[in-house]
Write an enzyme that holds these catalytic residues in place. Structure first.
Site, PDB file in Angstrom:
ATOM      1  N   CYS A 116       1.187  -1.286   0.222  1.00  0.00           N
ATOM      2  CA  CYS A 116      -0.337   0.188   0.372  1.00  0.00           C
ATOM      3  C   CYS A 116       0.998   1.246   0.074  1.00  0.00           C
ATOM      4  CB  CYS A 116      -1.272   0.282   1.425  1.00  0.00           C
ATOM      5  SG  CYS A 116      -2.594   0.706   0.774  1.00  0.00           S
ATOM      6  N   CYS A 118      -0.021   4.004   1.989  1.00  0.00           N
ATOM      7  CA  CYS A 118      -0.488   4.842   2.842  1.00  0.00           C
ATOM      8  C   CYS A 118       0.493   5.181   3.340  1.00  0.00           C
ATOM      9  CB  CYS A 118      -1.595   4.533   3.349  1.00  0.00           C
ATOM     10  SG  CYS A 118      -1.660   2.719   4.105  1.00  0.00           S
ATOM     11  N   CYS A 126      -4.107   6.108   0.776  1.00  0.00           N
ATOM     12  CA  CYS A 126      -3.432   5.432  -0.169  1.00  0.00           C
ATOM     13  C   CYS A 126      -3.365   4.974  -1.474  1.00  0.00           C
ATOM     14  CB  CYS A 126      -4.554   3.320   0.522  1.00  0.00           C
ATOM     15  SG  CYS A 126      -4.736   3.296   1.904  1.00  0.00           S
ATOM     16  N   LYS A 197     -12.687  -4.932   1.705  1.00  0.00           N
ATOM     17  CA  LYS A 197     -11.958  -4.227   2.992  1.00  0.00           C
ATOM     18  C   LYS A 197     -12.622  -3.033   3.084  1.00  0.00           C
ATOM     19  CE  LYS A 197      -7.748  -1.421   3.889  1.00  0.00           C
ATOM     20  NZ  LYS A 197      -6.947  -1.065   4.028  1.00  0.00           N
ATOM     21  N   ARG A 207      -3.522   2.711  12.267  1.00  0.00           N
ATOM     22  CA  ARG A 207      -2.960   4.392  11.470  1.00  0.00           C
ATOM     23  C   ARG A 207      -2.039   4.993  12.348  1.00  0.00           C
ATOM     24  NH1 ARG A 207      -9.266   6.088   8.836  1.00  0.00           N
ATOM     25  NH2 ARG A 207      -8.920   4.113   7.206  1.00  0.00           N
ATOM     26  N   ARG A 219     -11.478   7.686   3.890  1.00  0.00           N
ATOM     27  CA  ARG A 219     -10.956   6.596   3.416  1.00  0.00           C
ATOM     28  C   ARG A 219     -12.061   5.772   2.214  1.00  0.00           C
ATOM     29  NH1 ARG A 219      -5.372   5.868   4.180  1.00  0.00           N
ATOM     30  NH2 ARG A 219      -4.817   5.375   6.412  1.00  0.00           N
ATOM     31  N   GLU A 235     -16.032  -7.495  -5.025  1.00  0.00           N
ATOM     32  CA  GLU A 235     -14.691  -7.453  -5.097  1.00  0.00           C
ATOM     33  C   GLU A 235     -14.549  -9.223  -5.143  1.00  0.00           C
ATOM     34  OE1 GLU A 235     -12.963  -4.149  -5.109  1.00  0.00           O
ATOM     35  OE2 GLU A 235     -14.497  -2.962  -4.681  1.00  0.00           O
ATOM     36  N   LYS A 250     -12.044  -8.266   5.423  1.00  0.00           N
ATOM     37  CA  LYS A 250     -10.824  -7.159   6.701  1.00  0.00           C
ATOM     38  C   LYS A 250     -12.437  -6.100   7.071  1.00  0.00           C
ATOM     39  CE  LYS A 250      -7.615  -3.896   7.600  1.00  0.00           C
ATOM     40  NZ  LYS A 250      -6.609  -3.520   6.673  1.00  0.00           N
ATOM     41  N   SER A 276      -6.345  -4.068  14.526  1.00  0.00           N
ATOM     42  CA  SER A 276      -6.329  -3.384  15.357  1.00  0.00           C
ATOM     43  C   SER A 276      -7.416  -2.577  16.490  1.00  0.00           C
ATOM     44  CB  SER A 276      -5.113  -1.741  15.253  1.00  0.00           C
ATOM     45  OG  SER A 276      -6.253  -0.683  14.073  1.00  0.00           O
TER      46      SER A 276
HETATM   47  C1  PBG Z   1      -3.996   0.278   4.802  1.00  0.00           C
HETATM   48  C2  PBG Z   1      -3.270  -0.827   5.751  1.00  0.00           C
HETATM   49  C3  PBG Z   1      -5.110  -0.851   6.633  1.00  0.00           C
HETATM   50  C4  PBG Z   1      -4.785  -1.362   7.964  1.00  0.00           C
HETATM   51  C5  PBG Z   1      -4.061  -2.419   7.237  1.00  0.00           C
HETATM   52  N1  PBG Z   1      -3.244  -2.001   6.050  1.00  0.00           N
HETATM   53  C6  PBG Z   1      -5.927   0.885   7.978  1.00  0.00           C
HETATM   54  C7  PBG Z   1      -6.099   1.669   6.811  1.00  0.00           C
HETATM   55  O1  PBG Z   1      -7.128   1.049   5.980  1.00  0.00           O
HETATM   56  O2  PBG Z   1      -6.466   2.588   7.035  1.00  0.00           O
HETATM   57  C8  PBG Z   1      -5.960  -1.698   9.471  1.00  0.00           C
HETATM   58  C9  PBG Z   1      -5.207  -2.640  10.373  1.00  0.00           C
HETATM   59  C10 PBG Z   1      -5.332  -2.492  11.250  1.00  0.00           C
HETATM   60  O3  PBG Z   1      -6.559  -1.714  11.999  1.00  0.00           O
HETATM   61  O4  PBG Z   1      -5.158  -3.928  12.619  1.00  0.00           O
HETATM   62  N2  PBG Z   1      -3.411  -0.417   3.364  1.00  0.00           N
HETATM   63 ZN    ZN Z   2      -3.091   1.847   2.757  1.00  0.00          ZN
END
Ligand code: PBG
Ligand code: ZN
Length: 329
Positions: A116, A118, A126, A197, A207, A219, A235, A250, A276
């Site tokens: 990614c 970001c 991203c 996602k 983040r 996002r 998707e 996710k 998280s």
């Molecule tokens: C970013 C990404 C994110 C997570 C994994 N890859 C966060 C987002 O999209 O802001 C989240 C993982 C987590 O919260 O544990 N591409």
């Molecule tokens: Zn990202």
């Protein structure tokens, strides 16, 4: 006397274990790691108690201590950021170094790397921002982003990743990466696609750990709307058609219905990411239990992660990986 008989098989632990239908196995568990620059660093992440930032050397040390670890998912942090995420595909960036070092040290460990932008864009999105003069709303340029994602994936493949995991939610990202990897001869590098996602409120702690909070907006123009299960299946279907080897849903806990449907509809390996915010939520709840916190946490974690497996996930990415591997052995 009641004629109900369902309690018979719940009489004791032996019977309960014998008839249990869902078992977590160590090979189901994918452990995420955050890699930083420098040496000898193992630094606690403030908003994710128990999770650390590791420099490459300490990452190797940490992995060598974890028994029954089958697979890891690596994220790289970057102090250097720009508008085009050029540090995302550098050979000498922490993530690429980590992939190389881990594959050298642990031949049998499956290494998956997050693809990614970001953590590498100055604005924290991203994707690449479209430069349109006079336009008030900034837009993410899908196709410009695809080119960069492909380069990032290639840099991971060159470093030795077994699978790359595109998480930017750009349209066509799996195809772009598959085509690019193949054109460089990396036909054997797999793709674990973050297919469904969602634009979730459960990503906050991550983040702050990855220093990837967007500096403006959200996002929602690329991640999915949490009201849309059909779109999630579209998707996933699209990613499989584009060449994904493993698909992912996710977050996990608030999306068990999506996991269940994905498993029913598609015959490809399915991963779920227990994110998280799910982690932090259970941590906070456990802490209310004072001296019993550790047992309470263990029970909650096993119940939660088992529910994700029961719903249909073959693989579960979880920040409790290390503990779970101990508990289920
Ligand atoms: C970013 C990404 C994110 C997570 C994994 N890859 C966060 C987002 O999209 O802001 C989240 C993982 C987590 O919260 O544990 N591409
Ligand atoms: Zn990202």
């Amino acid at each position: 006397m009641s004629t109900t008989t369902l309690r018979r098989l719940r009489k004791n632990d032996f019977l309960r274990n014998w008839v249990s239908q869902t078992q977590l196995k160590s090979k189901d568990i994918i452990m995420p790691f955050f890699v930083v620059e420098g040496k000898n660093k193992k630094e606690p992440i403030a908003k994710m108690a128990g999770v650390n930032h590791f420099s490459v050397d300490r990452l190797i040390k940490e992995i060598s201590k974890i028994k029954n670890l089958n697979s890891i998912l690596l994220f790289g942090l970057s102090s250097k950021k720009d508008n085009k995420a050029t540090f995302a595909y550098r050979k000498d960036a922490p993530l690429q170094k980590a992939i190389r070092a881990v594959k050298k040290e642990f031949k049998d460990l499956i290494v998956i790397s997050d693809v990614c932008l970001c953590a590498y864009t100055s604005h924290g999105h991203c994707g690449i921002i479209k430069e349109t003069k006079g336009k008030k709303h900034k837009e993410i340029d899908n196709d410009a982003t695809l080119k960069v994602l492909a380069k990032v994936a290639l840099s991971h493949a060159e470093a030795g990743s077994d699978l790359v995991a595109p998480s930017a939610m750009m349209d066509g990202q799996v195809k772009a990466i598959r085509t690019y990897l193949d054109s460089y001869g990396f036909n054997n590098t797999g793709i674990m696609a973050y297919s469904a996602k969602f634009a979730s409120n459960f990503y906050g702690p991550f983040r702050s750990a990855l220093k990837s909070t967007p500096s403006f907006g959200d996002r929602k123009t690329y991640q999915m709307d949490f009201r849309n299960p059909q779109e999630a299946l579209r998707e996933i279907k699209k990613d499989i058609a584009e060449g994904a080897d493993i698909v992912m849903v996710k977050p996990a806990l608030a999306y068990l219905d999506i996991i269940y449907q994905a498993k029913k509809n598609f015959k490809v390996p399915l991963a779920a990411y227990s994110v998280s915010g799910e982690y932090s939520m259970i941590k906070a709840y456990s802490r209310q239990s004072g001296s019993k916190a550790i047992e309470v946490e263990k029970d909650l974690v096993l119940e939660t992660i088992t529910s994700i497996k029961r719903s249909g996930a073959d693989f579960i990415i979880t920040y409790w990986a290390k503990e779970i591997l101990k508990w289920i052995k």
